[in-house]
Design an enzyme around this catalytic site. Structure first.
Site, short mmCIF file in Angstrom:
data_model
loop_
_atom_site.label_atom_id
_atom_site.label_comp_id
_atom_site.label_asym_id
_atom_site.label_seq_id
_atom_site.Cartn_x
_atom_site.Cartn_y
_atom_site.Cartn_z
CB SER A 54 -0.17 1.05 -1.75
OG SER A 54 1.05 0.45 -1.44
CG ASP A 60 3.88 0.30 -9.16
OD1 ASP A 60 4.25 1.37 -8.64
OD2 ASP A 60 4.22 -0.82 -8.73
#
Length: 119
Positions: A54, A60
């Site tokens: 996540s 990211d």
């Protein structure tokens, strides 16, 4: 082509609609996404998506590493510009890496549609 798909919580429905609208085109490519975004895309389409962690848990940054290693060709990141994100430094780093390595990046649905129309 490997395409990364990321969406903040308030943009996940927009990402699902985008994935549905471009499902035929996306199915011809390798897809990678942050955890929850990837799960929601797979639950609502027939697309296969490799899921990273996540976003707030390092997803990211995982995708940023792929960008830096020339392992991602395009990033669709539907950001929520009106909500503060606890992992904002990770987001900024990913956007910066896309610029450094000249990886096409869309941060809203309209720019994503323009890019996806061409894949």
């Amino acid at each position: 082509m490997k395409i990364a798909l990321i969406a903040h919580d308030k943009k996940k429905e927009e990402m699902i609609e985008l994935a549905k609208d471009f499902e035929d085109k996306l199915s011809k490519h390798i897809l990678v996404a942050t955890g929850t975004t990837g799960l929601k895309i797979m639950q609502n389409t027939s697309l296969e998506v490799k899921r990273c962690k996540s976003g707030p848990l390092g997803g990211d940054q995982e995708i940023g590493a792929m960008v830096a290693n020339h392992d991602v060709d395009m990033v669709i990141f539907l950001r929520d510009p009106l909500t503060a994100q606890p992992h904002e430094p990770d987001i900024s780093a990913l956007l910066r890496l896309c610029d450094v390595y000249k990886v096409p990046l869309a941060t809203n649905t309209e720019s994503a549609k323009l890019i996806m129309a061409d894949i």
